[in-house]
Design an enzyme around this catalytic site. Sequence first.
Site: not given
Length: 514
Positions: A68, A206-207, A245, A265, A270
């Site tokens: 944008r 989904d990495h 994490e 999340d 994952h």
Amino acid sequence: MPGRATTNFMHPPERDLSRFVIEPEMMATVVIFGATGDLAGRKLIPALYNLWQAGYLPRRLAVVGAARRAIDENDFRQSMCEALKKHSRTGHGDSDRCDPFVSNLYYQQLRFDEPGDYARLKERLDAIEAAQGAPGNRLYYMAVAPEFFATIVEHLGPSGCTHAPGCSPWTRVVAEKPFGFDLESARQINRTISGVLDESQVFRIDHYLGKETVQNILAVRFGNALFEPLFSQKYIDHVQITVSETVGMEGRRGEFYDKVGALRDVVQNHALQLLCLVAMEPPARFNARYIRDEKLKVLNSIETPQGGPLAEWCVRGQYGEGADGPAYLAEDGVDPRSRTETYVALRLFVDNWRWAGVPFFIRTGKRMQKRLTEIMVRFKDPPMHLFRELGGALPETNVLVFRIQPDEGISLTFNAKPPGMDFAVRPVAMHFAYGHTFDEDIPEAYERLLLDAIRGDSTLFTRADEIESAWSIVTKIREAWDGAGPPVPYSPGTWGPAEADRIFRHCQGAWRNP
Ligand code: BG6
């Protein structure tokens, strides 16, 4: 074995470069919606650069950023150059190497809900492709919030930016996670997309599925006769999946995260994908259709407890203040009265023939003691303690650990006799470490996934029905939270709230906190 090539494990064969010839089919223009956002600079552009530099993508790869903001194309190139310096795994190299890549980056201002902007995008793409002699294959990457997915796809169709499925040139669309916010929104997006594109053109990322070590779960399970027969309720006591994490909101994610929480999340995507890979049946063939069919069956078999005290199968936590950072409630962008969970632990069951009665424990959290993603498969104890008359301690339980990150590898602990006159048994471990065994660098997940999307291979992407099944699990869990109190606090730098230990109450073992 006669007739079979042998591979020396310590000295992997040379890479066969002939497999990496760039076919015209792989000459594509990559359009990134949301190109001024975090993901483009941190992951997507560095991944494309690394692939390009390694020769997997054509030299004249055109990448068009669409967003944008009104910014100058040269400024866009400059900021992507800076991003490469910071985030490319291979380093941005000298300018000589970086410049030809960056000079193939373009920028097109685009408001997601403005039809005229898509018409201008099409003109721009046509012009770039004509100048490059490119065939017009297009990969549209939606690196934007899910509320824009449907809008973008709805506009791409009528503006002539897409081609029919199975056509040459091809059109594919990649949707970044999260794919929706709940079951209803995911269904709505899927419905809209399917009105414009065929499922074969849609690549939901989904990495985690692009991580080498995640792909290795399938290689280990189905490439050996050794493990697979033991993966069932007959021999497995339980499975633990940890995605922990050390980072919190990183000064920039509070506003997004506060609407999402740990369950949406990380668990919805994952963690459930990891569970699928550990629990799925061998697919009929190693291809997108059969692998995704098997994953879907696992998701459809996941049982969330009905009734019973929540604390026995689910714990939600929220981090408090730590020595090196604010409490979650004091993070920028977070509602100071927020009940969003930054930690969740679950005990789930895959209610099918193979896994009935085996608990699958999942936990994920921010600001925890270690950055660690692993899957631990804990075997049952031997049926009897044969050595007990010899006074030895009970043998330890066998444990197989897939370490996804860091220190990627696999380890197996079993019992053996230490040298000496007594007959004792002691646990020993066998480790396979990626870094020690293979010379090749481990590619970034986004490299693998972008390349697969360009190749048209959707094996490592999530299908519409899978996404919806995963969301329906999350919905049921959230419904069980209704009326429950706020998440329990935990101290940053720990393994999460002590309450999470209680979900092991009816089974053996405890969280593995390596
Ligand atoms: C993302 C989540 O999908 O995965 C983030 O939105 C999380 O909150 C990240 O930090 C973890 O990915 P990785 O690859 O660093 O384990």
